[in-house]
Design an enzyme around this catalytic site. Structure first.
Site, PDB file in Angstrom:
ATOM      1  N   GLU A   1     -12.950 -39.569   8.963  1.00 41.11           N
ATOM      2  CA  GLU A   1     -12.706 -40.910   8.444  1.00 41.11           C
ATOM      3  C   GLU A   1     -12.571 -41.929   9.570  1.00 41.11           C
ATOM      4  OE1 GLU A   1     -10.498 -41.912   4.964  1.00 41.11           O
ATOM      5  OE2 GLU A   1      -9.821 -39.836   4.733  1.00 41.11           O
TER       6      GLU A   1
ATOM      7  N   HIS B   1     -20.382 -45.210   4.632  1.00 44.41           N
ATOM      8  CA  HIS B   1     -20.423 -43.757   4.755  1.00 44.41           C
ATOM      9  C   HIS B   1     -21.777 -43.322   5.290  1.00 44.41           C
ATOM     10  CE1 HIS B   1     -16.682 -42.922   2.509  1.00 44.41           C
ATOM     11  NE2 HIS B   1     -16.997 -44.040   1.873  1.00 44.41           N
TER      12      HIS B   1
ATOM     13  N   CYS C   1     -11.258 -37.267   1.193  1.00 44.12           N
ATOM     14  CA  CYS C   1     -11.664 -38.675   1.174  1.00 44.12           C
ATOM     15  C   CYS C   1     -12.358 -38.928  -0.157  1.00 44.12           C
ATOM     16  CB  CYS C   1     -12.597 -38.983   2.337  1.00 44.12           C
ATOM     17  SG  CYS C   1     -13.247 -40.668   2.341  1.00 44.12           S
TER      18      CYS C   1
ATOM     19  N   CYS D   1     -10.113 -46.998  -0.604  1.00 46.42           N
ATOM     20  CA  CYS D   1      -9.754 -45.592  -0.412  1.00 46.42           C
ATOM     21  C   CYS D   1      -9.623 -44.956  -1.784  1.00 46.42           C
ATOM     22  CB  CYS D   1      -8.450 -45.473   0.373  1.00 46.42           C
ATOM     23  SG  CYS D   1      -7.860 -43.771   0.527  1.00 46.42           S
TER      24      CYS D   1
ATOM     25  N   GLY E   1     -15.587 -40.880   0.157  1.00 46.23           N
ATOM     26  CA  GLY E   1     -16.530 -39.971   0.788  1.00 46.23           C
ATOM     27  C   GLY E   1     -17.067 -38.929  -0.173  1.00 46.23           C
TER      28      GLY E   1
END
Length: 267
Positions: A198, A149, A207, A71, A210
């Protein structure tokens, strides 16, 4: 159990100091503590743990209790948590994650970490795919930033019904382990806007991995440049660079919201 609530441009997590040992039942704890009505309220739970390979190890759990590999916003706040709590005096940290060891550069002002730059590693870009969601065809570019992703480019992303289409992307048969999905709008050669669904948490305000995947997708398809791209998310902005060394570097704020003590109660 004492905890710290932190956020990186609105992507919020509950943090625990587990350097002396990890408690049992972290997955269930994440589900309860993340509940915004009956718990503390967060996008998940992150633990600072001891490591034999790096300075520290990060364990990250989504709001549904699933353990995530990485993360970006969470690891920035972890760096602040570790430094501000006096667990280290280093300004450059190696943090072990399920996506590998990440290097954090802590930007310290007046004894506190304000921003963190993370070497997110080298992305893995797959072939673009066309998928159908709610009767509409979307072109997605799958990218791994250590976690999965799927990036798609659209106009008018603020109008997207993410609560309806997001779960369909997350659980699409193309992604057997589920995926995070970035809905990206190009604003200029050094600026993009993004909304994110997410895996395990739904739509969040930001994110970090992301944002990196979105920049890689946009740059690799010739839509933007690779240097110092501003990524505008619902919770604020991140700055992402993808230089010639192939690594992706992300810089953004890390903020402590409050400290508390959780008694293990909840719904």
């Amino acid at each position: 159990m004492k905890f710290t609530k932190m956020q990186g441009i609105g992507n919020d997590y509950v943090y625990l100091d587990c350097t002396a040992g990890e408690p049992d039942g972290l997955s269930q704890m994440a589900r309860v503590i993340s509940d915004r009505h009956y718990g503390v309220g967060s996008d998940g739970l992150i633990c600072a743990c001891a490591s034999e390979k790096a300075d520290f190890r990060m364990r990250m759990f989504n709001a549904d209790g699933s353990e995530g590999e990485m993360c970006g916003n969470g690891i920035r706040c972890l760096g602040k948590f570790i430094y501000d709590k006096g667990l280290t005096n280093k300004s450059i940290l190696l943090v072990e994650t399920l996506a590998g060891i990440k290097t954090l550069t802590l930007h310290v002002e007046e004894g506190e970490v304000r921003e963190v730059t993370v070497d997110m590693g080298v992305p893995v870009i797959a072939q673009k795919q066309e998928i159908f969601v709610k009767g509409k065809c979307y072109t997605v570019l799958p990218i791994s930033m250590g976690n999965p992703h799927a990036v798609t480019f659209l106009d008018g992303i603020e109008e997207l019904p993410l609560s309806e289409i997001g779960p369909c992307f997350e659980t699409h048969s193309l992604f057997p382990e589920r995926t995070n999905t970035e809905f990206v709008e190009i604003l200029g050669e050094d600026k993009i806007a993004m909304r994110v669904w997410e895996r395990g948490s739904g739509e969040t305000l930001a994110c970090g991995t992301g944002a990196c995947a979105a920049v890689v997708a946009a740059a690799s398809t010739g839509r933007i440049q690779r240097a110092s791209v501003e990524v505008r998310l619902l919770g604020g902005a991140l700055f992402v660079t993808w230089p010639e060394d192939g690594h992706v570097y992300m810089t953004g704020p890390a903020v402590t919201v409050f400290e508390g003590e959780w008694k293990g109660e909840g719904k």
